[in-house]
Each structure stands twice: as structure tokens, then as C-alpha cells.
Design a protein around this motif. Sequence first.
Motif, PDB file in Angstrom:
ATOM      1  N   SER A   1      29.744  57.283  56.410  1.00  0.00           N
ATOM      2  CA  SER A   1      29.605  56.236  57.426  1.00  0.00           C
ATOM      3  C   SER A   1      29.018  54.924  56.884  1.00  0.00           C
ATOM      4  CB  SER A   1      28.726  56.741  58.574  1.00  0.00           C
ATOM      5  OG  SER A   1      27.457  57.093  58.057  1.00  0.00           O
ATOM      6  N   TRP A   2      28.128  55.034  55.902  1.00  0.00           N
ATOM      7  CA  TRP A   2      27.470  53.815  55.415  1.00  0.00           C
ATOM      8  C   TRP A   2      28.232  53.122  54.289  1.00  0.00           C
ATOM      9  CZ3 TRP A   2      26.748  55.459  50.525  1.00  0.00           C
ATOM     10  CH2 TRP A   2      26.477  56.824  50.325  1.00  0.00           C
ATOM     11  N   ASN A   3      29.412  53.640  53.947  1.00  0.00           N
ATOM     12  CA  ASN A   3      30.175  52.992  52.859  1.00  0.00           C
ATOM     13  C   ASN A   3      31.662  52.969  53.178  1.00  0.00           C
ATOM     14  OD1 ASN A   3      30.332  51.648  50.431  1.00  0.00           O
ATOM     15  ND2 ASN A   3      30.459  53.487  49.195  1.00  0.00           N
ATOM     16  N   GLN A   4      32.009  52.541  54.387  1.00  0.00           N
ATOM     17  CA  GLN A   4      33.411  52.525  54.796  1.00  0.00           C
ATOM     18  C   GLN A   4      34.257  51.605  53.911  1.00  0.00           C
ATOM     19  OE1 GLN A   4      35.019  54.196  57.425  1.00  0.00           O
ATOM     20  NE2 GLN A   4      33.177  55.427  57.555  1.00  0.00           N
ATOM     21  N   GLU A   5      33.626  50.607  53.316  1.00  0.00           N
ATOM     22  CA  GLU A   5      34.391  49.681  52.463  1.00  0.00           C
ATOM     23  C   GLU A   5      34.172  50.007  50.983  1.00  0.00           C
ATOM     24  OE1 GLU A   5      36.514  47.437  53.726  1.00  0.00           O
ATOM     25  OE2 GLU A   5      35.996  48.395  55.621  1.00  0.00           O
ATOM     26  N   GLY A   6      33.944  51.284  50.699  1.00  0.00           N
ATOM     27  CA  GLY A   6      33.575  51.653  49.326  1.00  0.00           C
ATOM     28  C   GLY A   6      34.735  51.738  48.352  1.00  0.00           C
ATOM     29  N   TRP A   7      35.543  50.683  48.278  1.00  0.00           N
ATOM     30  CA  TRP A   7      36.677  50.669  47.342  1.00  0.00           C
ATOM     31  C   TRP A   7      36.395  49.701  46.209  1.00  0.00           C
ATOM     32  CZ3 TRP A   7      41.109  53.627  48.102  1.00  0.00           C
ATOM     33  CH2 TRP A   7      41.202  54.272  49.331  1.00  0.00           C
ATOM     34  N   LYS A   8      36.722  50.131  45.004  1.00  0.00           N
ATOM     35  CA  LYS A   8      36.603  49.251  43.837  1.00  0.00           C
ATOM     36  C   LYS A   8      37.989  49.194  43.216  1.00  0.00           C
ATOM     37  CE  LYS A   8      34.536  46.947  40.682  1.00  0.00           C
ATOM     38  NZ  LYS A   8      34.355  45.559  41.016  1.00  0.00           N
ATOM     39  N   THR A   9      38.474  47.991  42.911  1.00  0.00           N
ATOM     40  CA  THR A   9      39.840  47.919  42.366  1.00  0.00           C
ATOM     41  C   THR A   9      39.863  47.152  41.056  1.00  0.00           C
ATOM     42  OG1 THR A   9      40.166  45.995  43.793  1.00  0.00           O
ATOM     43  CG2 THR A   9      41.055  48.090  44.563  1.00  0.00           C
ATOM     44  N   GLY A  10      40.775  47.559  40.193  1.00  0.00           N
ATOM     45  CA  GLY A  10      40.976  46.867  38.926  1.00  0.00           C
ATOM     46  C   GLY A  10      42.463  46.688  38.696  1.00  0.00           C
ATOM     47  N   LEU A  11      42.860  45.516  38.205  1.00  0.00           N
ATOM     48  CA  LEU A  11      44.273  45.264  37.896  1.00  0.00           C
ATOM     49  C   LEU A  11      44.382  44.849  36.444  1.00  0.00           C
ATOM     50  CD1 LEU A  11      45.859  43.113  40.769  1.00  0.00           C
ATOM     51  CD2 LEU A  11      46.453  45.427  40.092  1.00  0.00           C
ATOM     52  N   CYS A  12      45.187  45.563  35.690  1.00  0.00           N
ATOM     53  CA  CYS A  12      45.406  45.211  34.287  1.00  0.00           C
ATOM     54  C   CYS A  12      46.895  44.920  34.133  1.00  0.00           C
ATOM     55  CB  CYS A  12      44.979  46.384  33.407  1.00  0.00           C
ATOM     56  SG  CYS A  12      45.528  46.214  31.712  1.00  0.00           S
ATOM     57  N   SER A  13      47.229  43.786  33.526  1.00  0.00           N
ATOM     58  CA  SER A  13      48.633  43.375  33.532  1.00  0.00           C
ATOM     59  C   SER A  13      49.500  44.167  32.541  1.00  0.00           C
ATOM     60  CB  SER A  13      48.735  41.885  33.230  1.00  0.00           C
ATOM     61  OG  SER A  13      48.034  41.611  32.041  1.00  0.00           O
ATOM     62  N   VAL A  14      48.891  44.802  31.565  1.00  0.00           N
ATOM     63  CA  VAL A  14      49.691  45.518  30.562  1.00  0.00           C
ATOM     64  C   VAL A  14      49.898  46.975  30.990  1.00  0.00           C
ATOM     65  CG1 VAL A  14      49.804  46.260  28.136  1.00  0.00           C
ATOM     66  CG2 VAL A  14      48.792  44.052  28.730  1.00  0.00           C
ATOM     67  N   PRO A  15      51.149  47.380  31.279  1.00  0.00           N
ATOM     68  CA  PRO A  15      51.376  48.772  31.697  1.00  0.00           C
ATOM     69  C   PRO A  15      51.367  49.705  30.490  1.00  0.00           C
ATOM     70  CG  PRO A  15      53.465  47.606  31.638  1.00  0.00           C
ATOM     71  CD  PRO A  15      52.409  46.612  31.224  1.00  0.00           C
ATOM     72  N   PRO A  16      51.249  51.016  30.714  1.00  0.00           N
ATOM     73  CA  PRO A  16      51.340  51.951  29.582  1.00  0.00           C
ATOM     74  C   PRO A  16      52.752  51.901  28.997  1.00  0.00           C
ATOM     75  CG  PRO A  16      50.554  53.060  31.572  1.00  0.00           C
ATOM     76  CD  PRO A  16      51.028  51.708  31.984  1.00  0.00           C
ATOM     77  N   VAL A  17      52.871  52.234  27.725  1.00  0.00           N
ATOM     78  CA  VAL A  17      54.180  52.213  27.067  1.00  0.00           C
ATOM     79  C   VAL A  17      55.147  53.119  27.831  1.00  0.00           C
ATOM     80  CG1 VAL A  17      55.391  52.671  24.904  1.00  0.00           C
ATOM     81  CG2 VAL A  17      53.037  51.869  24.856  1.00  0.00           C
TER      82      VAL A  17
END
Length: 469
Positions: free
Chosen positions: A368-384
Motif C-alpha cells: 500500500s505504501w509503494n503503489q508507484e514503486g516502479w524503476k525503469t531503465g532504457l538502453c538503446s543497444v539491444p542484445p546481439v
Amino acid sequence: VAVGQCGNQVGCRFWDLALREHAAVNKKGIYDEALSSFFRNVDTRSGGDGRDISKGKICSLKARALLIDMEEGVVNEILQGPLRDVFDSKQLITDVSGSGNNWAVGHKVYGCQYQENIVEKLRKTAEHCDCLQCFFIIHSMGGGTGSGLGTFVLNLLEDEFPEVYRFVTSVYPSGEDDVITSPYNSVLAMKELNEHADCVLPIENESLFDIVNKIQQMVNSGKLGSVVKPNSLLTSSASNIKTVQQKPFDSMNNIIANLLLNLTSSARFEGSLNMDLNEISMNLVPFPRLHYLVSSLTPLYTLADVNVPSRRLDQMFSDAFSRDHQLIQADPKHSLYLACALLVRGNVQVSDLRRNIERLKPSLNFVSWNQEGWKTGLCSVPPVGHSHSLLALANNTCVKPTFMELKDRFMRLYKKKAHLHHYLHIDGMEQSCFSEAVSSLSDLIEEYNELDATKSGPGIDPARLKIAV
């Protein structure tokens, strides 16, 4: 820092795949910032130590790693293989006799014996870093060296570098493990992880085995509407899929190596939303002891068609929350989320991330106290070989059954005092070590229980899309 047979085999796959990934992007062979995060560029011609070259052409790459094993087999294999030039003797610590699947031998005997040597080599490797971000330890829980010496190294790191975060990737044994004493080793190691790690990624052999089997079935069935490439990056170490023996360890190790690749991609490549590794611990661990994260990885195989329809992107987010893609057998949907991180690689927009988080949110039960508990990361280089990939890390109470089962297996042996004498004849090993370890595990389970008690009932699955015919 790779410790023990399992740790070094996974480490070997990681360094191999990391080099492949950089080679795919870095066509000119220039030592750039991306490479410098995990490799040093050393001028080997100058003899002696070889000075570091910070810019220009790649001379000789050395991994920022330490390889420790009390049996020299695996490390020797690495030194005879294609990666032999990535490590030098200053990064290796080996013995010949092994720890005999005994945590006490690894922790108490070899720990004391090799302490100075390990500290010195850790310091040397750390001194080569401009900005030391964190330590990764890769080990397994069931054997002797990985669990015993691995957790000893964890303690050393805390003493020597108290400010630097410690991430641990721990491979947990399955129920029908061939090491009879693995419940002892795992529970003794768990106490150390509870106290000295900042973040642990538990991985279960059983889950890896299931994933490898599923991929094999797909390759053999030829269904799916699109063909699975035989050299699917996740499972094959070379370009041909190996015939699966009884235990396809190579394929299983590859999956863990891919997890580590995705986890560290933000540290190695550019991205519109870069995530510092320490932010994971900062954002996902609200209580110091509850630092065990469930990881899931998608896609698990490479599809042969190159034009990936955009629908697959949303499917990828759904997959990340399905049990088939988890590296531990657990049920997060019906447990409580404390926080969740999504690390996406490839050409994905922030809007795609937001849309999918909004879509999935109603079906996930957040505290209940962390409804917005999302952390996101975007890396432009995809895996081979992929257009994009996603690693989801969830701090969720669903890890509790794994720990309860571990405790049960421990108690079955401990009630009968079976095999205890192998541990108790070692200096510094008392019976109290066992009772303290099991009570540390019980306390951890109880903390998860208390959180679970605050749960407001199961989440509702999101409504299916209604399609007008």
C-alpha cells in the motif's frame, strides 16, 4: 568476482557474451567508454605490469574480474579457451583439492588461508577503476567453495570497501540435487547473504532446466508461426545447439550470463533512461534484509523473422510477468510486490514503458505504501540477434516458499544430525553455527509472512481486449 565451479562457468559465459556484444557495436576496435566499464586496455608490450591506455585502439583487453576456485579445473579450461587473454595470473586464485562440498572448508579453512591474497588482488583490481560502482559476486549455494568461500569474500568486501554496493547472483540447488549436504551449505550461506549482501538475485537450477527444455521443444517442434533460430543466443555457446546431455549446464549458464548482460547494459551502453546499478538496490530494497529479487528475462529465444510486429513489444512485457520466464519458481502475481524494476534494451520509447506499466498495474498486488514503486531503465543497444529485450526484477514476497523449502530440507538432515561431523571437526565450526543459520532463515521467512499478512487479496487479471468481429 566469480567463486567456485558454477560461478566461474557462468562468469566465463558472461565475459564471452559481453565481448560479442561490444564487438557487434564497436566495429573500429576503439577502446571507448562502453568497453572501459568492464575492461581495461593494457599495453602488454611494455613488459611488467603493462600500463593502461585510456583512449585509442584496443591493445589488449583485460576483464575487471577476479576468478577464485579451490579446484583448478574450470579456471584452467578458461585459460586454455578463447578467453585466455582476457585474464592474467594476477586475477586468479586457485588451489587443487577443492572444498569437498563442505561450506566449512570453503569458509573457515580456505577463507583464512587465502584472505590476504584475496584482499590484495581485490584491491589491485579496484585500484584500476576510475569510479568503482559495485561488486558482483557470482556463486552457487549448494557446493563448498561457492557457498563457503563465496560468502567469505562477501564479508571481506564489506570490511575492505564498506561504501561499495555488493550484488550477488546465487544459484540455488534443486530438490533432487546430487550433493547430499547442499541444504546445509545453502542455509549456512543464506545467513551470510542476509547480513552482508545489498542485493541478491536468487536463481534456481530447476527453473533454468525448464526454460532450456522449453526452448528445445520449440526448436524441435517448428511451431510458433516463426522459426526459432538454431543459434539462439540464450542457449547456445557456439553457433550450433549442443545435443542436450542429462544436464545442459552450458545452456543454463548462458541464461544467467544473459541476465547479467541485461543487468549491466546501462553501465556499458548509452540510453535515454540510464539506470545506475546502485539505483536498483536503492529503489528496490525498502528493508535491508529483504533484498532478494525475482528476475525474469524475455525474449528467451531468437526468432528467425527480422520484422518483429509491434504487438510483440507488449507481449514481451506480459511475458516478463509470466512464470515461464522467471529464473526462480515462484508466483509473484498472487504475492505482494514491494517494488519492481524494468530494464529494457533496444529501440523502445518511454511511452511504451509507461503504457505497459499502466496496463499491467491493475493485475499486480503492490504494497500500500509503494503503489508507484516502479524503476525503469532504457538502453538503446539491444542484445546481439534481438531487436529488443527486457529484464524484470521484482522484490516480491513470492521468494518465501523457496526459502521455506530450503529450511525443510535442512531440518530433515539436521534433526538426525546427519553428516554434521564433517563440518564440526573443522576449526572454528561449532554446532551453534547451524542453529544460528537456521534461525536467521526463519527470521527472514517471518519478515515475509508479516508483509504477506498486509495483503488485500489477489490482484485481478487485466481485462482481455475486446475485438469487434
